[in-house]
Every structure is written in C-alpha cells, then in structure tokens.
Design an enzyme around this catalytic site. Sequence first.
Site, PDB file in Angstrom:
ATOM      1  CB  SER A 102      33.228  32.704  42.067  1.00 25.79           C
ATOM      2  OG  SER A 102      32.066  33.480  42.182  1.00 25.79           O
ATOM      3  NE  ARG A 103      39.061  33.107  47.250  1.00 24.63           N
ATOM      4  CZ  ARG A 103      38.630  34.293  47.706  1.00 24.63           C
ATOM      5  NH1 ARG A 103      38.155  35.210  46.880  1.00 24.63           N
ATOM      6  NH2 ARG A 103      38.680  34.564  48.995  1.00 24.63           N
TER       7      ARG A 103
END
Length: 256
Positions: free
Chosen positions: A230-231
Amino acid sequence: MALHQATSNSNAPVKDKLIFAPGHSPDDAHRAAQFTKFRLHRSDLSADPLIQFHQWFSAPELQSHIPETVTLSTAELPSGRISSRTVYLKELDKSGFVIYSNLGTSRKAADLASNPYASLCFWWKPVERQVRVEGRVERLTPEESQVYFDTRARGSRIGAWASQQTSVLKAESSSSSSPDDDDDGRAELEARVKEVEARFEGQDHIPVPPFWGGIRVIPDTMEFWQGRESRLHDRFRYTRAEGEGEKGWKIERLDP
Ligand SMILES: Cc1cc2nc3c(=O)[nH]c(=O)nc-3n(C[C@H](O)[C@H](O)[C@H](O)COP(=O)(O)O)c2cc1C
C-alpha cells in the site's frame, strides 16, 4: 514555494495519453505491483551507512542483476539545471562511492566543475529496495585511477583515450544508400580509435588518460528504502552528525 502551474495542456483525455498508469489493469489482481518481500526496522540497521549499503548490495537475490548499476545526478551552477545518467559503481571504500568516467568533455565533468555535489540512486527490484546517496565529489589521484584502468579490457582502455565523451561527432558528406556505409559521425570516432591503437601498438601498459579517472561521492546523507504494501514503505535516512559536537550518523525514520 508552490510549484509552477502547467502551461501545456494538462487536461488531455486519458485516451490521448501515450502512457497512462502502466502496469495497471482493471482486474484488481493485476494492479500496479505491491511491494511485499521485506520489512526494515531501526534495529536492522548498522550504525555506519556504508556497512549497511555493503550488506544490502551483497544480497544473494541481486548478484545476477548488476546491482552496481546506478543513476548519477549532477547540477550545473549558476543555471541549476540537473542532469542524470546511468553509470556503474566500481568501488566502495570507507570514504565513499567510486565511479569512473571521462572527466574532461562529459556533461557530468562540466557540471561538477561548477558544483561539486552529486547524488546516486540505486534501484534493486529483486529485493524491492532503493538507496539514495548525496554528497560532495572528489577526484581520485591518477595513481588510484590507474589501478582500476589496468583491470579494463584493452578495447575499453583504447576507447577511453579515443572518446571525447559527449562531444558532437560531425558527419562526412553522405552519398551512400546503405546505412552502414553512410557516415553519420561514427567515422570520426573510428578514426580516433585507429590512431590510439597505433599509438599504443605492442605496448601492454596503457597509461590512464589525463582527462579520465575516478570520482568519489563522499556521502553526507544516505537513505535506505524498503518497499512495503500500500505504498507504506520503510525509509531510514542517515545524516552525518559531525560538527555538532557529535560523531557518526544520525538515523531517522521518514514518512513514506
Ligand atoms: C548500464 C550503463 C552503464 C554505464 N556506465 C558508465 C560508467 O561507468 N561511466 C561512464 O562514464 N558512463 C557510463 N555509461 C554511459 C553514461 O550513461 C553516459 O552516456 C556518459 O557517461 C555521458 O554522460 P554525461 O555527458 O552526462 O556525463 C553507462 C551507461 C549505461 C546504460
């Protein structure tokens, strides 16, 4: 300070863009790659970023992926214009990162003559890691550069003498219809290679050209980046703490 507003057409419809969200597919399973392989904790890190770099560089997953490939960026002053190119890291010692290049005619040489700061950026996909290095650049002595130069294939040593890297090669008048015979400037380079070959014929030892050699980026800042899902990546920045009554490196976790 705010970024300058776009003056070009920034509202082009998606269908008119040549590239849009590459790797993305409407099927959720094929969305742009997630980084999931490793995590990085403060307790994993060496107090010395060069030791930490060596540890990451030596990861078995990287050994068939040319981990020494790195982007070197330099900036010309007073214009402030930045240029980047791929180079190979050839040495790491206790002071910094060494690369070899033409130091006479190349763009990096011109940039560094006006501004001795540079940055390196490594991207290692198999382990989903990035390392950033920033610092001052110093030139190796000719004696130090000769040691590496001697390890190069003869053709590459000749080539270093022959190439006035990044200078424009002028074409001869072209009359041929075959692209191989049609000189587009390559003939000037080939002629210089022949001259250098003749000059060093029968000579095993070739001296390092005075306009060629090693530069060492001495880091004052380094960042270790580990991709996460999710970065929400793990990032740790080392900043040299010398001069504040401290010795060594300050280490801080950064927001992704
Ligand atoms: C994979 C790869 C490795 C390279 N390694 C070097 C290198 O170690 N030294 C070098 O001078 N140029 C290297 N080059 C060429 C540079 O990218 C660049 O074309 C050249 O240094 C001239 O750049 P400049 O005029 O901006 O300084 C490499 C290019 C690639 C694609």
